[in-house]
Design a protein around this motif. Structure first.
Motif, mmCIF file in Angstrom:
data_model
loop_
_atom_site.group_PDB
_atom_site.id
_atom_site.type_symbol
_atom_site.label_atom_id
_atom_site.label_comp_id
_atom_site.label_asym_id
_atom_site.label_seq_id
_atom_site.Cartn_x
_atom_site.Cartn_y
_atom_site.Cartn_z
ATOM 1 N N SER A 142 -0.240 22.011 -47.182
ATOM 2 C CA SER A 142 -1.091 22.103 -45.999
ATOM 3 C C SER A 142 -0.223 22.145 -44.755
ATOM 4 O O SER A 142 0.645 21.290 -44.558
ATOM 5 N N LEU A 143 -0.471 23.138 -43.912
ATOM 6 C CA LEU A 143 0.189 23.211 -42.615
ATOM 7 C C LEU A 143 -0.733 22.716 -41.513
ATOM 8 O O LEU A 143 -0.414 22.825 -40.339
ATOM 9 N N GLY A 144 -1.857 22.160 -41.905
ATOM 10 C CA GLY A 144 -2.746 21.550 -40.931
ATOM 11 C C GLY A 144 -4.212 21.760 -41.229
ATOM 12 O O GLY A 144 -4.610 22.735 -41.857
ATOM 13 N N PHE A 145 -5.028 20.787 -40.780
ATOM 14 C CA PHE A 145 -6.477 20.866 -40.841
ATOM 15 C C PHE A 145 -7.001 21.147 -39.430
ATOM 16 O O PHE A 145 -6.436 20.671 -38.449
ATOM 17 N N SER A 146 -8.070 21.882 -39.341
ATOM 18 C CA SER A 146 -8.679 22.138 -38.038
ATOM 19 C C SER A 146 -10.182 21.938 -38.116
ATOM 20 O O SER A 146 -10.825 22.365 -39.075
ATOM 21 N N GLU A 147 -10.702 21.270 -37.109
ATOM 22 C CA GLU A 147 -12.135 21.005 -37.068
ATOM 23 C C GLU A 147 -12.920 22.296 -36.866
ATOM 24 O O GLU A 147 -12.611 23.088 -35.967
ATOM 25 N N GLY A 148 -13.900 22.495 -37.716
ATOM 26 C CA GLY A 148 -14.824 23.599 -37.510
ATOM 27 C C GLY A 148 -16.025 23.129 -36.705
ATOM 28 O O GLY A 148 -16.688 23.904 -36.035
ATOM 29 N N GLY A 149 -16.280 21.817 -36.797
ATOM 30 C CA GLY A 149 -17.404 21.226 -36.077
ATOM 31 C C GLY A 149 -18.606 21.018 -36.980
ATOM 32 O O GLY A 149 -18.575 21.299 -38.177
ATOM 33 N N PHE A 150 -19.649 20.493 -36.396
ATOM 34 C CA PHE A 150 -20.880 20.282 -37.140
ATOM 35 C C PHE A 150 -21.625 21.604 -37.285
ATOM 36 O O PHE A 150 -21.843 22.322 -36.305
ATOM 37 N N ALA A 151 -22.008 21.903 -38.501
ATOM 38 C CA ALA A 151 -22.816 23.091 -38.755
ATOM 39 C C ALA A 151 -24.263 22.806 -38.373
ATOM 40 O O ALA A 151 -24.792 21.736 -38.667
ATOM 41 N N TYR A 228 -33.115 30.975 -33.451
ATOM 42 C CA TYR A 228 -33.179 29.534 -33.204
ATOM 43 C C TYR A 228 -31.978 28.825 -33.815
ATOM 44 O O TYR A 228 -31.480 29.222 -34.877
ATOM 45 N N ARG A 229 -31.526 27.774 -33.130
ATOM 46 C CA ARG A 229 -30.450 26.916 -33.640
ATOM 47 C C ARG A 229 -30.914 25.466 -33.574
ATOM 48 O O ARG A 229 -31.233 24.951 -32.509
ATOM 49 N N THR A 230 -30.970 24.803 -34.729
ATOM 50 C CA THR A 230 -31.422 23.417 -34.793
ATOM 51 C C THR A 230 -30.265 22.477 -34.484
ATOM 52 O O THR A 230 -29.229 22.505 -35.155
ATOM 53 N N GLU A 231 -30.426 21.635 -33.474
ATOM 54 C CA GLU A 231 -29.360 20.737 -33.031
ATOM 55 C C GLU A 231 -29.290 19.504 -33.929
ATOM 56 O O GLU A 231 -29.583 18.381 -33.520
ATOM 57 N N LEU A 232 -28.895 19.736 -35.146
ATOM 58 C CA LEU A 232 -28.767 18.680 -36.155
ATOM 59 C C LEU A 232 -27.406 18.841 -36.828
ATOM 60 O O LEU A 232 -27.069 19.938 -37.285
ATOM 61 N N PRO A 233 -26.596 17.762 -36.887
ATOM 62 C CA PRO A 233 -25.289 17.865 -37.559
ATOM 63 C C PRO A 233 -25.453 17.903 -39.080
ATOM 64 O O PRO A 233 -25.267 16.908 -39.774
ATOM 65 N N VAL A 234 -25.811 19.075 -39.586
ATOM 66 C CA VAL A 234 -26.120 19.208 -41.013
ATOM 67 C C VAL A 234 -24.927 18.834 -41.880
ATOM 68 O O VAL A 234 -25.042 18.085 -42.850
ATOM 69 N N SER A 235 -23.761 19.366 -41.545
ATOM 70 C CA SER A 235 -22.552 19.034 -42.302
ATOM 71 C C SER A 235 -21.341 19.292 -41.422
ATOM 72 O O SER A 235 -21.412 20.043 -40.448
ATOM 73 N N TYR A 236 -20.244 18.642 -41.771
ATOM 74 C CA TYR A 236 -19.023 18.773 -40.988
ATOM 75 C C TYR A 236 -18.107 19.804 -41.645
ATOM 76 O O TYR A 236 -17.782 19.690 -42.830
ATOM 77 N N ALA A 237 -17.723 20.795 -40.867
ATOM 78 C CA ALA A 237 -16.871 21.869 -41.391
ATOM 79 C C ALA A 237 -15.428 21.661 -40.955
ATOM 80 O O ALA A 237 -15.150 21.234 -39.835
ATOM 81 N N MET A 238 -14.521 21.970 -41.858
ATOM 82 C CA MET A 238 -13.102 21.838 -41.566
ATOM 83 C C MET A 238 -12.352 23.009 -42.169
ATOM 84 O O MET A 238 -12.672 23.480 -43.263
#
Length: 350
Positions: A142-151, A228-238
């Protein structure tokens, strides 16, 4: 006769020694071929290319990173197959995309696991180093992890609760067994597809609902096919930038250090910038006509309670790292215990 034999023998020994050096020694010049679904010209690719140029400069041209952006090498599974046969050497993967090589990478993406980014930060500070070590043991450096954010959920109809999701075709990323189980537990209809097929599937009606971070939706143009985009942190992407350990091992120790330092810095910068990028991307989506939808705490807790019923099933799966899963839940519980409000503590203690 003896001199001739001696000359031939010496030449043969020299060739054998030279061949051995070529096989076991560090590469004189290495071209590391890396794939990504990020479009060329995107901020992510600009940062990665700048890092690649610095690696080339600091190694005196001994190490050069050649990028294949825009998904031209296929999805994560296809990239992994190309790496196995030596056609590629690494990639910018979704965490779930590398889960077939190291299952623990799937765990941050358990649906509705996190309540906030503060929880994410606490957990990642403890577990990221362990995930990197586990991935390396599985054959990828691994050369690094990066946050994708909440889906967030995105669709052409407002999604506020589980009833709004029924009888809709909901996207689950290829290889994401955990999300598939969660969708089934909620009585929904998951459709498994690689991320590279999502835009077309939204256009043709094969999918009704997708989930992605605001940045991901903008970069991949999904926002052009939803309302539409639902403002709910469904899952965390990385995201994970990783290369084949065999290729990394072929480099000299000095060049390995340069690669780790330079690209590690690039990934940390991308990781830090992600939250502001997602905030701005959400604003852009709203300005382009994608309406934000809020959900109630009651609906969120109902969804979370249902999903938690699949935890025993997850522990019984061969593709889930049970030890890491339990450690993640323990670290998360530690954070929540330390940050409970007096009212929450009173309810819990009664």
């Amino acid at each position: 006769m003896s001199r001739t034999k001696g000359t031939v023998g010496s030449a043969l020994k020299f060739l054998i020694a030279l061949s051995a050096c070529a096989i076991v020694g560090p590469l004189a010049a290495a071209e590391i071929k890396v794939a990504s679904i990020a479009p060329d010209g995107s901020q992510w690719m600009r940062a990665m290319r700048a890092g690649g140029e610095l690696v080339k400069e600091r190694t005196g041209g001994r190490v050069e990173i050649k990028f294949y952006p825009g998904g031209v090498m296929g999805n994560d599974s296809q990239v992994l197959r190309r790496i196995r046969i030596g056609q590629l050497h690494g990639g910018a993967f979704t965490a779930g995309g590398l889960a077939e090589r190291y299952p623990a990478l799937n765990l941050y993406g358990v649906p509705l696991l996190f309540d906030s980014l503060d929880e994410v930060d606490f957990v990642r500070a403890r577990l990221d180093p362990k995930l990197a070590a586990g991935l390396e043991a599985a054959g990828f450096v691994s050369l690094g992890f990066s946050e994708g954010g909440f889906a967030n959920l995105m669709a052409n109809e407002p999604i506020r609760n589980v009833d709004d999701l029924r009888r809709k075709k909901i996207w689950v990323p290829e290889g994401d067994a955990i999300s598939f189980l969660a969708m089934e537990a909620l009585g929904l209809s998951p459709v498994v597809l690689p991320a590279t097929d999502v835009l077309t599937s939204l256009q043709t009606g094969l999918l009704d609902v997708v989930a992605n971070s605001p940045v991901g939706a903008l970069v991949l143009q999904w926002h052009t096919k939803v309302k539409y985009r639902t403002e709910l942190p469904v899952s965390y992407a990385m995201g994970v930038f990783a290369i084949d350990a065999r290729v990394f091992g072929s480099l000299s120790s000095d060049d390995q250090q340069v690669l780790r330092e330079v690209m590690g810095d690039v990934m940390r910068d991308i990781d830090r910038a992600s939250r502001e990028d997602n905030r701005r991307a959400a604003e852009v989506m709203t300005k382009t006509g994608v309406v934000p939808i809020t959900v109630t705490d009651t609906d969120v807790e109902g969804l979370r309670s249902t999903i938690e019923t699949i935890y025993p099933t997850l522990r019984g799966r061969s593709d889930v790292d049970v030890e890491m899963f339990d450690e993640l839940l323990a670290v998360l519980a530690e954070y929540r215990a330390a940050h409970r409000t007096p009212a929450q503590a009173g309810v819990t203690d009664r």
